[in-house]
Scaffold this motif. Structure first.
Motif, PDB file in Angstrom:
ATOM      1  N   ALA A 280       0.717  -1.333   0.018  1.00 29.87           N
ATOM      2  CA  ALA A 280      -0.176   0.033  -0.123  1.00 29.87           C
ATOM      3  C   ALA A 280       0.943   1.373   0.219  1.00 29.87           C
ATOM      4  O   ALA A 280       0.347   2.178  -0.462  1.00 29.87           O
ATOM      5  CB  ALA A 280      -0.862  -0.047   1.315  1.00 29.87           C
ATOM      6  N   ILE A 281       2.036   1.344   0.549  1.00 30.90           N
ATOM      7  CA  ILE A 281       2.744   2.472   0.522  1.00 30.90           C
ATOM      8  C   ILE A 281       3.667   2.270  -0.786  1.00 30.90           C
ATOM      9  O   ILE A 281       4.338   1.313  -1.212  1.00 30.90           O
ATOM     10  CB  ILE A 281       3.870   2.425   1.501  1.00 30.90           C
ATOM     11  CG1 ILE A 281       3.290   2.317   3.168  1.00 30.90           C
ATOM     12  CG2 ILE A 281       4.967   3.346   1.531  1.00 30.90           C
ATOM     13  CD1 ILE A 281       4.183   2.093   4.234  1.00 30.90           C
ATOM     14  N   ARG A 282       3.342   3.465  -1.476  1.00 32.07           N
ATOM     15  CA  ARG A 282       3.915   3.315  -2.956  1.00 32.07           C
ATOM     16  C   ARG A 282       5.199   4.239  -3.114  1.00 32.07           C
ATOM     17  O   ARG A 282       5.924   4.122  -4.106  1.00 32.07           O
ATOM     18  CB  ARG A 282       2.866   3.940  -3.953  1.00 32.07           C
ATOM     19  CG  ARG A 282       1.839   3.266  -3.895  1.00 32.07           C
ATOM     20  CD  ARG A 282       1.782   1.578  -4.049  1.00 32.07           C
ATOM     21  NE  ARG A 282       2.813   1.223  -5.308  1.00 32.07           N
ATOM     22  CZ  ARG A 282       3.610   0.038  -5.042  1.00 32.07           C
ATOM     23  NH1 ARG A 282       3.627  -0.677  -4.115  1.00 32.07           N
ATOM     24  NH2 ARG A 282       4.230  -0.218  -6.107  1.00 32.07           N
ATOM     25  N   LYS A 283       5.594   4.897  -1.854  1.00 30.51           N
ATOM     26  CA  LYS A 283       6.940   5.659  -2.043  1.00 30.51           C
ATOM     27  C   LYS A 283       7.623   5.744  -0.674  1.00 30.51           C
ATOM     28  O   LYS A 283       6.797   5.942   0.300  1.00 30.51           O
ATOM     29  CB  LYS A 283       6.546   7.320  -2.642  1.00 30.51           C
ATOM     30  CG  LYS A 283       7.735   7.986  -2.347  1.00 30.51           C
ATOM     31  CD  LYS A 283       9.007   7.655  -3.327  1.00 30.51           C
ATOM     32  CE  LYS A 283      10.153   8.857  -2.798  1.00 30.51           C
ATOM     33  NZ  LYS A 283      10.124   9.976  -3.632  1.00 30.51           N
ATOM     34  N   ILE A 284       9.079   5.435  -0.604  1.00 27.73           N
ATOM     35  CA  ILE A 284       9.625   5.560   0.580  1.00 27.73           C
ATOM     36  C   ILE A 284      10.570   6.486   0.503  1.00 27.73           C
ATOM     37  O   ILE A 284      11.571   6.417  -0.615  1.00 27.73           O
ATOM     38  CB  ILE A 284      10.131   4.291   1.091  1.00 27.73           C
ATOM     39  CG1 ILE A 284       8.895   3.475   1.553  1.00 27.73           C
ATOM     40  CG2 ILE A 284      10.752   4.416   2.428  1.00 27.73           C
ATOM     41  CD1 ILE A 284       9.242   2.191   2.079  1.00 27.73           C
ATOM     42  N   SER A 285      10.874   7.312   1.245  1.00 28.61           N
ATOM     43  CA  SER A 285      12.086   8.397   1.140  1.00 28.61           C
ATOM     44  C   SER A 285      12.818   8.364   2.536  1.00 28.61           C
ATOM     45  O   SER A 285      12.172   8.336   3.533  1.00 28.61           O
ATOM     46  CB  SER A 285      11.402   9.806   1.060  1.00 28.61           C
ATOM     47  OG  SER A 285      12.636  10.722   1.171  1.00 28.61           O
TER      48      SER A 285
ATOM     49  N   LYS B 184      16.572  -2.703  -1.075  1.00 31.15           N
ATOM     50  CA  LYS B 184      16.445  -3.999  -1.399  1.00 31.15           C
ATOM     51  C   LYS B 184      15.205  -4.465  -0.774  1.00 31.15           C
ATOM     52  O   LYS B 184      14.610  -5.295  -1.700  1.00 31.15           O
ATOM     53  CB  LYS B 184      17.664  -4.874  -0.492  1.00 31.15           C
ATOM     54  CG  LYS B 184      18.878  -4.564  -1.275  1.00 31.15           C
ATOM     55  CD  LYS B 184      19.952  -5.675  -0.340  1.00 31.15           C
ATOM     56  CE  LYS B 184      21.338  -5.495  -0.848  1.00 31.15           C
ATOM     57  NZ  LYS B 184      22.482  -6.305  -0.273  1.00 31.15           N
ATOM     58  N   GLY B 185      14.768  -4.271   0.225  1.00 30.96           N
ATOM     59  CA  GLY B 185      13.341  -4.423   0.739  1.00 30.96           C
ATOM     60  C   GLY B 185      12.305  -3.949   0.018  1.00 30.96           C
ATOM     61  O   GLY B 185      11.229  -4.629  -0.112  1.00 30.96           O
ATOM     62  N   CYS B 186      12.512  -2.634  -0.679  1.00 32.34           N
ATOM     63  CA  CYS B 186      11.463  -2.229  -1.507  1.00 32.34           C
ATOM     64  C   CYS B 186      11.187  -2.824  -2.880  1.00 32.34           C
ATOM     65  O   CYS B 186      10.350  -2.736  -3.488  1.00 32.34           O
ATOM     66  CB  CYS B 186      11.773  -0.675  -1.620  1.00 32.34           C
ATOM     67  SG  CYS B 186      11.528   0.310  -0.336  1.00 32.34           S
ATOM     68  N   SER B 187      12.170  -3.617  -3.433  1.00 28.97           N
ATOM     69  CA  SER B 187      12.199  -4.255  -4.498  1.00 28.97           C
ATOM     70  C   SER B 187      11.010  -5.180  -4.770  1.00 28.97           C
ATOM     71  O   SER B 187      10.484  -5.371  -5.710  1.00 28.97           O
ATOM     72  CB  SER B 187      13.534  -5.014  -4.984  1.00 28.97           C
ATOM     73  OG  SER B 187      13.777  -5.980  -3.913  1.00 28.97           O
ATOM     74  N   ASP B 188      10.508  -5.816  -3.692  1.00 29.69           N
ATOM     75  CA  ASP B 188       9.490  -6.799  -3.779  1.00 29.69           C
ATOM     76  C   ASP B 188       8.125  -6.190  -4.059  1.00 29.69           C
ATOM     77  O   ASP B 188       7.597  -6.812  -4.940  1.00 29.69           O
ATOM     78  CB  ASP B 188       9.378  -7.685  -2.465  1.00 29.69           C
ATOM     79  CG  ASP B 188      10.325  -8.775  -2.330  1.00 29.69           C
ATOM     80  OD1 ASP B 188      11.167  -9.177  -3.439  1.00 29.69           O
ATOM     81  OD2 ASP B 188      10.852  -9.086  -0.962  1.00 29.69           O
ATOM     82  N   SER B 189       7.987  -5.171  -3.455  1.00 28.18           N
ATOM     83  CA  SER B 189       6.778  -4.307  -3.831  1.00 28.18           C
ATOM     84  C   SER B 189       6.972  -3.181  -5.070  1.00 28.18           C
ATOM     85  O   SER B 189       6.082  -2.663  -5.255  1.00 28.18           O
ATOM     86  CB  SER B 189       6.355  -3.656  -2.506  1.00 28.18           C
ATOM     87  OG  SER B 189       5.876  -4.604  -1.489  1.00 28.18           O
ATOM     88  N   LEU B 190       8.022  -3.158  -5.409  1.00 27.01           N
ATOM     89  CA  LEU B 190       8.347  -2.220  -6.536  1.00 27.01           C
ATOM     90  C   LEU B 190       8.105  -0.658  -5.920  1.00 27.01           C
ATOM     91  O   LEU B 190       7.351  -0.143  -6.835  1.00 27.01           O
ATOM     92  CB  LEU B 190       7.571  -2.348  -7.695  1.00 27.01           C
ATOM     93  CG  LEU B 190       8.446  -3.762  -8.519  1.00 27.01           C
ATOM     94  CD1 LEU B 190       7.549  -3.915  -9.812  1.00 27.01           C
ATOM     95  CD2 LEU B 190       9.994  -3.516  -8.770  1.00 27.01           C
ATOM     96  N   GLN B 191       8.215  -0.520  -5.013  1.00 31.38           N
ATOM     97  CA  GLN B 191       8.106   0.800  -4.241  1.00 31.38           C
ATOM     98  C   GLN B 191       8.945   1.637  -4.957  1.00 31.38           C
ATOM     99  O   GLN B 191      10.290   1.371  -4.805  1.00 31.38           O
ATOM    100  CB  GLN B 191       7.989   0.659  -2.607  1.00 31.38           C
ATOM    101  CG  GLN B 191       6.878  -0.120  -2.180  1.00 31.38           C
ATOM    102  CD  GLN B 191       7.385  -0.397  -0.651  1.00 31.38           C
ATOM    103  OE1 GLN B 191       8.308  -0.858  -0.338  1.00 31.38           O
ATOM    104  NE2 GLN B 191       6.630  -0.230   0.141  1.00 31.38           N
ATOM    105  N   ARG B 192       8.586   3.195  -5.178  1.00 31.42           N
ATOM    106  CA  ARG B 192       9.436   4.048  -5.511  1.00 31.42           C
ATOM    107  C   ARG B 192      10.337   4.475  -4.224  1.00 31.42           C
ATOM    108  O   ARG B 192       9.703   4.361  -3.119  1.00 31.42           O
ATOM    109  CB  ARG B 192       8.937   5.255  -6.116  1.00 31.42           C
ATOM    110  CG  ARG B 192       8.338   5.057  -7.400  1.00 31.42           C
ATOM    111  CD  ARG B 192       7.639   6.498  -7.999  1.00 31.42           C
ATOM    112  NE  ARG B 192       8.337   7.638  -7.850  1.00 31.42           N
ATOM    113  CZ  ARG B 192       7.906   8.826  -8.289  1.00 31.42           C
ATOM    114  NH1 ARG B 192       6.613   8.830  -8.793  1.00 31.42           N
ATOM    115  NH2 ARG B 192       8.605   9.735  -8.260  1.00 31.42           N
ATOM    116  N   VAL B 193      11.667   4.828  -4.413  1.00 28.89           N
ATOM    117  CA  VAL B 193      12.440   5.163  -3.371  1.00 28.89           C
ATOM    118  C   VAL B 193      13.092   6.443  -4.002  1.00 28.89           C
ATOM    119  O   VAL B 193      13.447   6.591  -4.906  1.00 28.89           O
ATOM    120  CB  VAL B 193      13.512   3.959  -2.733  1.00 28.89           C
ATOM    121  CG1 VAL B 193      12.872   3.138  -2.263  1.00 28.89           C
ATOM    122  CG2 VAL B 193      14.266   3.705  -4.074  1.00 28.89           C
ATOM    123  N   ALA B 194      13.458   7.318  -2.523  1.00 21.93           N
ATOM    124  CA  ALA B 194      14.406   8.390  -2.869  1.00 21.93           C
ATOM    125  C   ALA B 194      15.470   8.181  -1.681  1.00 21.93           C
ATOM    126  O   ALA B 194      15.233   7.790  -0.491  1.00 21.93           O
ATOM    127  CB  ALA B 194      13.650   9.602  -2.591  1.00 21.93           C
TER     128      ALA B 194
END
Length: 483
Positions: free
Chosen positions: A227-232, A245-255
């Motif tokens: 549900a979280i689509r972006k992590i900064s 690395k953790g964001c890769s499974d949900s394909l979350q955008r990161v900054a």
């Protein structure tokens, strides 16, 4: 009455997290320590995982409503939030100095810096970003608009506990996104007051939530939640890589705004007064605990001895002391672990052959104070030159040519900020173009404000905060073809 107790009585030192539309507490507590006295200021809840998951669901609900809000409404919210923060600038500064240890002068400066992001994004919110594309054989009208990315999360550090939140949350609100905020467990009270003032100034419930507790566990919940689509994230390169690395499974955008290893090149024609201001502002702001802090001073051989003596003279006069003492130039480092790490780094640097010119020891018997420290006879093979120092330690090296200076400056895995001191504008420009860093300061180190795209390259991360670019971190392009 102590400052902490005074703030508690005013309801401005808040010992509860804010999530699911209410102030939350639990039996599992985290102590918050004053680094100048080593005393407990207060406690915050170590928010349990099930409550974090509930907060994420509430952010989804808030997002569904807020994404349809008008740009003018978002701008109004940010302006009111800005006004509320400025009205409480002294209380904010006292909180920051209590839990972070920086001087009250620097804490007051951080309030203005942090609030400026809300003011900036209030103006960015109302800009029209939609544009048209010429028609083709299929569609008479073709339009690209920018829409909110969705629910966002911010994991923020302790070194600028207010500014590192507002430059993320301001952009998210301007774009139409809800945000979950995980402040450092070392400096949570600043974030909680920020949240209170947001609510008091009309921010819808659950549009922002502040979740206190164990950083690793909560960050793992964030990057495990589709549900979280972006992590900064702002913090160390090591932790940033783990989050990515953790964001890769949900394909979350990161900054990722990560570590730095900034060089300051002092050319043969550098103005001595400009140079010393760059050293003092660039190295000792927040006691060197800044990702843009000068780590490596590179001096042309023709003025090496004179420059070293000038730096020694000024740095040796800096006063170390409690941040509430108006005469203090330097406060504390953040924790005892940080202090011990810096002392070990000093010992390693001496063993590796550098000359300890000044400082190098703990200051006093109480509090996490370190003497300002200068090393000369430093080489690029030494550990202190290769990593981020994050403390009041200067290394000074010598170079003989422009090419050598550029090679020495670029000899790092980091790429956040670099600085040049010199009178010749053509040489300054030429050198700046060859430096592999995201931000270059020429004849001043105060490079950051709300109007510039803050960020770096290489192991310093990617993405930009502030400037015209910052809001796009929270927007996605959406194309409409109309036949």
């Amino acid at each position: 009455m102590s400052i902490a107790n005074s703030l508690k009585q005013k309801g401005l030192l808040i010992e509860k997290a804010y999530l699911c539309g209410t102030w939350f507490d639990c039996d599992d507590k985290i102590n918050v320590i004053n680094p100048a006295t080593e005393e407990i200021i207060g406690t915050v809840p170590n928010t349990p995982s099930d409550k974090v998951l509930e907060a994420i669901k509430d952010s989804v609900s808030a997002q569904e409503h807020f994404k349809f809000s008008s740009p003018e409404a978002r701008s109004h919210l940010l302006k009111k939030w800005y006004e509320a923060m400025m009205q409480h600038s002294r209380e904010f500064a006292e909180l920051i100095t209590l839990e972070n240890g920086k001087t009250i002068k620097e804490s007051l400066a951080e309030i203005e810096y942090a609030a400026a992001y809300l003011k900036w994004y209030a103006e960015e919110a109302i800009k029209d970003r939609m544009y048209s594309i010429p028609s083709n054989n299929y569609f008479q009208t073709r339009v690209v608009d920018y829409v909110p990315v969705g629910v966002t999360a911010a994991v923020t550090p302790w070194n600028f506990p207010l500014a590192m939140i507002t430059r993320k949350a301001g952009a998210a609100i301007a774009a139409g996104c809800s945000m979950l905020i995980k402040p450092s467990e070392l400096t949570p009270f600043t974030a909680l007051l920020m949240c209170k003032l947001a609510l008091d100034s009309g921010m819808p419930s659950n549009l922002i939530q502040v979740i206190t507790g164990d950083a690793k566990r909560i960050a793992e919940i964030f990057h495990g939640a589709y549900a979280i689509r972006k992590i900064s994230f702002t913090g160390s390169t090591r932790i940033g890589k783990a989050i990515m690395k953790g964001c890769s499974d949900s394909l979350q955008r990161v900054a990722m705004e990560l570590g730095g290893n900034a060089p300051l090149i002092i050319n043969s024609d550098a103005d001595p007064d400009v140079m010393i201001n760059m050293v003092l502002n660039g190295k000792f702001r927040n006691n060197g605990q800044s990702c843009t802090a000068v780590n490596r001073i590179l001096v042309h051989e023709s003025r090496y001895e004179k420059t070293v003596n000038h730096i020694y003279e000024k740095v040796s006069r800096l006063k170390v002391g409690d941040g509430f003492d108006e005469n203090s130039d330097l406060g504390t480092v953040i924790t005892e672990d940080s202090l011990n790490r810096l002392i070990r780094l000093i010992d390693i640097t001496v063993r590796q052959g550098a000359k300890l010119m000044l400082g190098g020891k703990r200051f006093g018997n109480k509090g996490y104070f370190l003497e300002p420290t200068i090393f000369t006879e430093v080489t690029n093979t030494m550990e202190i030159v290769k990593g981020e120092i994050f403390g009041p330690i200067i290394t000074i090296q010598k170079f003989s040519s422009e090419e050598e200076a550029i090679a020495m400056a670029n000899d790092t895995d980091y790429g956040l900020a670099a600085y040049i001191c010199g009178v010749n504008p053509e040489r300054n420009k030429r050198m700046a173009e060859r430096l592999n860093f995201g931000m270059i300061g020429i004849n001043d180190t105060r490079i950051s404000d709300a109007k510039i795209p803050f960020g770096g390259t290489k192991n310093s991360g990617f993405g930009r905060e502030g400037g015209r670019e910052g809001i796009y971190e929270y927007l996605e392009p959406k194309y409409y073809g109309i036949a």
